[in-house]
Design a protein around this motif. Structure first.
Motif, PDB file in Angstrom:
ATOM      1  N   LYS A  21     108.872 134.065 -80.584  1.00 30.57           N
ATOM      2  CA  LYS A  21     107.778 134.560 -81.288  1.00 30.57           C
ATOM      3  C   LYS A  21     107.735 134.789 -82.848  1.00 30.57           C
ATOM      4  O   LYS A  21     106.999 135.615 -83.201  1.00 30.57           O
ATOM      5  N   GLY A  62     111.167 137.380 -64.755  1.00 26.67           N
ATOM      6  CA  GLY A  62     111.275 138.222 -65.791  1.00 26.67           C
ATOM      7  C   GLY A  62     111.582 139.644 -65.525  1.00 26.67           C
ATOM      8  O   GLY A  62     111.390 140.034 -64.305  1.00 26.67           O
ATOM      9  N   ALA A  90     108.119 137.437 -72.479  1.00 24.29           N
ATOM     10  CA  ALA A  90     108.963 137.347 -73.748  1.00 24.29           C
ATOM     11  C   ALA A  90     108.790 135.812 -74.260  1.00 24.29           C
ATOM     12  O   ALA A  90     108.988 135.748 -75.463  1.00 24.29           O
ATOM     13  N   THR A 136     106.259 133.678 -64.055  1.00 23.46           N
ATOM     14  CA  THR A 136     107.314 132.906 -63.187  1.00 23.46           C
ATOM     15  C   THR A 136     107.851 134.086 -61.894  1.00 23.46           C
ATOM     16  O   THR A 136     108.458 135.172 -62.490  1.00 23.46           O
ATOM     17  N   THR A 154     107.894 129.295 -71.820  1.00 27.64           N
ATOM     18  CA  THR A 154     107.256 128.497 -72.986  1.00 27.64           C
ATOM     19  C   THR A 154     108.583 127.730 -73.654  1.00 27.64           C
ATOM     20  O   THR A 154     108.620 126.693 -73.995  1.00 27.64           O
ATOM     21  N   ASP A 187     106.820 133.269 -85.284  1.00 25.31           N
ATOM     22  CA  ASP A 187     105.617 132.515 -85.630  1.00 25.31           C
ATOM     23  C   ASP A 187     104.552 133.689 -86.102  1.00 25.31           C
ATOM     24  O   ASP A 187     103.817 133.621 -86.806  1.00 25.31           O
ATOM     25  N   SER A 232     110.364 129.944 -82.645  1.00 23.36           N
ATOM     26  CA  SER A 232     109.184 129.979 -81.918  1.00 23.36           C
ATOM     27  C   SER A 232     109.085 129.054 -80.863  1.00 23.36           C
ATOM     28  O   SER A 232     109.030 127.817 -81.073  1.00 23.36           O
TER      29      SER A 232
HETATM   30  N1  GTP Z   1     102.711 133.196 -80.739  1.00 21.75           N
HETATM   31  C1  GTP Z   1     103.690 132.809 -79.880  1.00 21.75           C
HETATM   32  N2  GTP Z   1     103.425 132.955 -78.410  1.00 21.75           N
HETATM   33  C2  GTP Z   1     104.442 132.903 -77.444  1.00 21.75           C
HETATM   34  C3  GTP Z   1     105.615 132.019 -78.140  1.00 21.75           C
HETATM   35  N3  GTP Z   1     106.377 132.204 -76.691  1.00 21.75           N
HETATM   36  C4  GTP Z   1     105.554 132.331 -75.782  1.00 21.75           C
HETATM   37  N4  GTP Z   1     104.471 132.608 -76.250  1.00 21.75           N
HETATM   38  C5  GTP Z   1     103.222 133.070 -75.299  1.00 21.75           C
HETATM   39  O1  GTP Z   1     103.822 134.571 -74.811  1.00 21.75           O
HETATM   40  C6  GTP Z   1     102.882 134.440 -73.217  1.00 21.75           C
HETATM   41  C7  GTP Z   1     104.148 134.671 -72.274  1.00 21.75           C
HETATM   42  O2  GTP Z   1     104.771 133.377 -72.171  1.00 21.75           O
HETATM   43  P1  GTP Z   1     105.672 132.857 -71.000  1.00 21.75           P
HETATM   44  O3  GTP Z   1     106.469 131.681 -71.507  1.00 21.75           O
HETATM   45  O4  GTP Z   1     104.895 132.771 -69.875  1.00 21.75           O
HETATM   46  O5  GTP Z   1     106.496 134.170 -70.821  1.00 21.75           O
HETATM   47  P2  GTP Z   1     107.900 134.532 -69.811  1.00 21.75           P
HETATM   48  O6  GTP Z   1     109.096 135.000 -70.421  1.00 21.75           O
HETATM   49  O7  GTP Z   1     108.077 133.239 -69.129  1.00 21.75           O
HETATM   50  O8  GTP Z   1     106.978 135.448 -68.588  1.00 21.75           O
HETATM   51  P3  GTP Z   1     107.394 135.697 -67.255  1.00 21.75           P
HETATM   52  O9  GTP Z   1     107.286 134.409 -66.391  1.00 21.75           O
HETATM   53  O10 GTP Z   1     106.176 136.599 -66.865  1.00 21.75           O
HETATM   54  O11 GTP Z   1     108.719 136.361 -67.105  1.00 21.75           O
HETATM   55  C8  GTP Z   1     102.302 133.396 -73.386  1.00 21.75           C
HETATM   56  O12 GTP Z   1     100.930 133.616 -73.412  1.00 21.75           O
HETATM   57  C9  GTP Z   1     102.769 132.239 -74.378  1.00 21.75           C
HETATM   58  O13 GTP Z   1     101.910 131.345 -74.891  1.00 21.75           O
HETATM   59  C10 GTP Z   1     105.879 131.890 -79.519  1.00 21.75           C
HETATM   60  O14 GTP Z   1     107.181 131.596 -79.889  1.00 21.75           O
HETATM   61  N5  GTP Z   1     104.820 132.299 -80.210  1.00 21.75           N
END
Ligand code: GTP
Ligand code: MG
Length: 363
Positions: free
Chosen positions: A308, A242, A197, A220, A201, A310, A336
């Motif tokens: 996301k 996650g 999700a 993670t 990031t 964006d 974003s």
């Molecule tokens: N376009 C876009 N991509 C995003 C955004 N936030 C995260 N991403 C992308 O989404 C993917 C997953 O992001 P993570 O931050 O690893 O997601 P997470 O929720 O920590 O995932 P887990 O650790 O697996 O639970 C990555 O490729 C990021 O670059 C956003 O706001 N916009």
């Protein structure tokens, strides 16, 4: 990659389900060469129908696949039947998830949690296998006789008990840390949500950290905490593991201490990938809610982060929020994590929710 193992995937004929299963397979180091779908994959003998099973057998021969990935939790008898027919190893959804966890685990605590979850998986199956061995339906069991099967069963229980003790120690340690934090008096904010999700990031954006993010599933696997400054004062921000749908309760149990942070959090940021189709977000939101409910986080302690943004428009984000039934919550915001859009507003919303008692508007 050369060390990828060839797999046939058996799943439901739904695009998102297929994609998620493929990502899981990929994360566990398998390369899906062929996907076989059927509307019902929990049939009694092979999971799939006999005709389909015969079809799969031919595909195994044809592409020389190493394993069959079965995107459901099926009984040991079904695994046994299908494996005997196709002469290849069967990996069900639970085992697949466990294999990913195993590859990703980096802390002592997550190693113990995964071992424990693996043992629980084995134990559930050992019961059935021992029963089959006793009934003489399944000759031997990992090449063992009945007597050995009993010993194996006991051994699993003994090992599980030992791991539980070690995990409890780790939990005590974590508890001490938590108590210290409470003493310092800093409120805790936990990031929660479906895998991918964008939690990490967002965590990086707000803390200036460089924790690993990724497109794959379960990037993670352990909690990480950093202090950040809000206008109202310092707070501690937690990044967490996650969620995923159809995660069996014992796995949540194994990761409970990690997710415990949710119980103690003053606030949870429920991160959604709002760029996805609304049905998909709905499914993920429901899975996330199931987990969050387990930890008894009241709705008043949740901020919905429509991440996301964006990749879509703010209008679309709010339209989807409306369809999801969360628009009424005063605590939601389109952001974003990638571009930084509305991150300051998110911090303001966190401040007002945490430090101000009066009603706040999140839009
Ligand atoms: N376009 C876009 N991509 C995003 C955004 N936030 C995260 N991403 C992308 O989404 C993917 C997953 O992001 P993570 O931050 O690893 O997601 P997470 O929720 O920590 O995932 P887990 O650790 O697996 O639970 C990555 O490729 C990021 O670059 C956003 O706001 N916009
Ligand atoms: Mg992450």
């Amino acid at each position: 990659m050369a060390n990828f193992r060839k797999a046939i995937l058996i799943t439901y004929p739904i695009e998102q389900t297929i994609n998620e299963a493929k990502s899981l397979a990929d994360a566990a180091g398998y390369s899906v060469i062929k996907t076989v779908t059927q509307r019902q994959i929990t049939k009694s003998r092979f999971g799939i129908g006999r005709g389909k099973a015969e079809e799969v057998k031919e595909i195994v021969k044809e592409i020389k696949s190493d394993v069959i990935i079965f995107d459901e939790t099926i009984k040991p008898t079904q695994i046994y039947n299908l494996a005997s027919l196709c002469k290849v190893e069967i990996i069900d959804r639970e085992r697949l998830i466990l294999e990913i966890f195993e590859r990703r685990a980096s802390t002592a605590e997550s190693h113990i949690q995964i071992k424990l979850a693996q043992l629980r998986y084995d134990m559930a199956r050992a019961r059935e296998k021992v029963r089959l061995a006793r009934a003489g339906e399944q000759p031997g069991f990992y090449g063992l006789g009945k007597y050995e099967a009993d010993i194996y069963f006991l051994d699993i229980r003994r090992r599980a008990a030992m791991l539980k003790k070690r995990l409890e120690k780790e939990e005590t340690r974590r508890q001490l840390h938590r108590n210290q934090r409470v003493k310092v008096g800093l409120p805790t904010v936990s990031l929660a949500g479906y895998t991918s999700a964008g939690k990490t990031t967002l965590f990086n954006k707000m803390t200036g950290e460089t924790k690993v993010t990724g497109q794959g599933i379960f990037t993670t696997l352990s909690t990480f905490t950093r202090a950040i400054d809000l206008q109202g004062g310092k707070v501690l921000l937690n990044d967490t593991i996650g969620f995923i749908s159809k995660l069996p309760p014992y796995m949540i149990d194994a990761f409970k201490s990690t997710l415990d942070e949710l119980t103690y959090a003053s606030l949870a940021l429920l991160v959604l990938d709002i760029s996805e189709p609304v049905d998909e977000i709905k499914r993920k939101l429901e899975s996330s809610r199931d987990v969050i409910n387990e930890f008894e986080v009241p709705d008043t302690k949740i901020i919905y982060v429509l991440n996301k943004a964006d990749l879509t428009t703010v209008e679309d984000a709010f339209h989807k929020a409306d369809q999801l039934g969360i628009l009424d919550s005063k605590r939601l915001l389109a952001v974003s994590a990638k571009t930084g859009y509305n991150i300051d507003q998110l911090k303001n919303l966190m401040t007002s929710t945490l430090f101000e008692t009066k009603k706040v508007r999140g839009k």
